[in-house]
Design a protein around this motif. Structure first.
Motif, PDB file in Angstrom:
ATOM      1  N   UNK A  62     -11.961   7.760   2.930  1.00  0.00           N
ATOM      2  CA  UNK A  62     -10.701   8.503   2.931  1.00  0.00           C
ATOM      3  C   UNK A  62     -10.332   9.026   1.554  1.00  0.00           C
ATOM      4  N   UNK A  63     -11.262   9.040   0.596  1.00  0.00           N
ATOM      5  CA  UNK A  63     -10.992   9.574  -0.725  1.00  0.00           C
ATOM      6  C   UNK A  63     -10.555   8.511  -1.708  1.00  0.00           C
ATOM      7  N   UNK A  64     -10.228   8.957  -2.900  1.00  0.00           N
ATOM      8  CA  UNK A  64      -9.779   8.081  -3.975  1.00  0.00           C
ATOM      9  C   UNK A  64      -8.471   8.655  -4.511  1.00  0.00           C
ATOM     10  N   UNK A  65      -7.464   7.824  -4.672  1.00  0.00           N
ATOM     11  CA  UNK A  65      -6.196   8.261  -5.239  1.00  0.00           C
ATOM     12  C   UNK A  65      -5.958   7.519  -6.542  1.00  0.00           C
ATOM     13  N   UNK A  66      -5.665   8.267  -7.598  1.00  0.00           N
ATOM     14  CA  UNK A  66      -5.291   7.682  -8.886  1.00  0.00           C
ATOM     15  C   UNK A  66      -3.916   8.232  -9.248  1.00  0.00           C
ATOM     16  N   UNK A  67      -2.919   7.382  -9.520  1.00  0.00           N
ATOM     17  CA  UNK A  67      -1.596   7.865  -9.912  1.00  0.00           C
ATOM     18  C   UNK A  67      -1.653   8.579 -11.271  1.00  0.00           C
ATOM     19  N   UNK A  68      -0.561   9.266 -11.632  1.00  0.00           N
ATOM     20  CA  UNK A  68      -0.477   9.941 -12.924  1.00  0.00           C
ATOM     21  C   UNK A  68      -0.852   8.984 -14.056  1.00  0.00           C
ATOM     22  N   UNK A  69      -1.550   9.527 -15.036  1.00  0.00           N
ATOM     23  CA  UNK A  69      -1.977   8.826 -16.247  1.00  0.00           C
ATOM     24  C   UNK A  69      -3.030   7.738 -16.018  1.00  0.00           C
ATOM     25  N   UNK A  70      -3.527   7.592 -14.800  1.00  0.00           N
ATOM     26  CA  UNK A  70      -4.636   6.671 -14.542  1.00  0.00           C
ATOM     27  C   UNK A  70      -5.910   7.496 -14.568  1.00  0.00           C
ATOM     28  N   UNK A  88      -1.713  13.954 -16.294  1.00  0.00           N
ATOM     29  CA  UNK A  88      -0.733  13.292 -17.152  1.00  0.00           C
ATOM     30  C   UNK A  88       0.707  13.444 -16.655  1.00  0.00           C
ATOM     31  N   UNK A  89       0.870  13.914 -15.445  1.00  0.00           N
ATOM     32  CA  UNK A  89       2.203  14.153 -14.901  1.00  0.00           C
ATOM     33  C   UNK A  89       2.582  15.619 -14.952  1.00  0.00           C
ATOM     34  N   UNK A  90       1.988  16.358 -15.892  1.00  0.00           N
ATOM     35  CA  UNK A  90       2.235  17.796 -16.024  1.00  0.00           C
ATOM     36  C   UNK A  90       0.968  18.623 -15.978  1.00  0.00           C
ATOM     37  N   UNK A  91      -0.121  18.094 -16.517  1.00  0.00           N
ATOM     38  CA  UNK A  91      -1.348  18.865 -16.666  1.00  0.00           C
ATOM     39  C   UNK A  91      -2.546  18.072 -16.149  1.00  0.00           C
ATOM     40  N   UNK A  92      -3.568  18.803 -15.716  1.00  0.00           N
ATOM     41  CA  UNK A  92      -4.833  18.203 -15.315  1.00  0.00           C
ATOM     42  C   UNK A  92      -5.737  18.169 -16.538  1.00  0.00           C
TER      43      UNK A  92
END
Length: 168
Positions: A62-70, A88-92
């Motif tokens: 089902x994919x991989x999810x990483x929260x912001x900054x992880x 980073x919450x704003x940019x990739x």
């Protein structure tokens, strides 16, 4: 101590080796030592693991999810990876700390955010195209470049007439 068939036990303590063909546990079970599962391990529901080391291939259906900054980190060692990919919450962020970033493919394209317009396209050994909107504005060829539209050049410009070799 021997149990045959289905039995309900309020408590069981085992030290050493216990040969159990099938064990169903209802409720909370606490293991104070290591658990060695030599076959498949099937876990349904949420599983909280502090550290997970995988020695072989891992498949995530089902994919991989990483929260912001992880960060997804690759190469070297954790914390000092050669390549990091994260948000980073704003940019990739695609961060390489050494060497080249290589994309090996027959055709490399970058699209707009909507994924419906090519911004640029590279076909190694053949051409590179740059687009403004949906209009191709620059094309590299084996003999130079082709520009469609207006070419606005500031500064010193020398254009040589290739048929006569004289500057225009």
């Amino acid at each position: 101590f021997s149990v045959t068939g289905i039995s309900t036990l309020a408590s069981i303590n085992v030290s050493g080796i216990a040969g159990i063909g099938s064990l169903t546990v209802a409720g909370v079970s606490t293991f104070t030592g290591n658990i060695d599962a030599n076959g498949n391990l099937d876990v349904d529901g949420q599983t909280d693991l502090d550290v997970l080391n995988v020695a072989e291939l891992a498949t995530f259906n089902s994919g991989i999810f990483l929260p912001d900054d992880q960060k997804a980190q690759f190469g070297n060692a954790a914390g000092s990876a050669d390549l990091e990919i994260y948000h980073d919450g704003n940019h990739n962020i695609f961060k390489a700390s050494n060497g080249f970033v290589k994309f090996q493919n027959n055709v490399f394209q970058v699209y707009n955010q909507g994924g419906n317009n090519v911004a640029f396209e590279i076909v190694p050994g053949s051409f590179t195209k740059l687009f403004h909107g949906t209009t191709q504005r620059l094309l590299t060829t084996s003999s130079g470049i082709n520009v469609s539209g207006t070419l606005d050049v500031a500064g010193i410009t020398t254009i040589t007439n290739t048929s006569s070799g004289t500057a225009l």
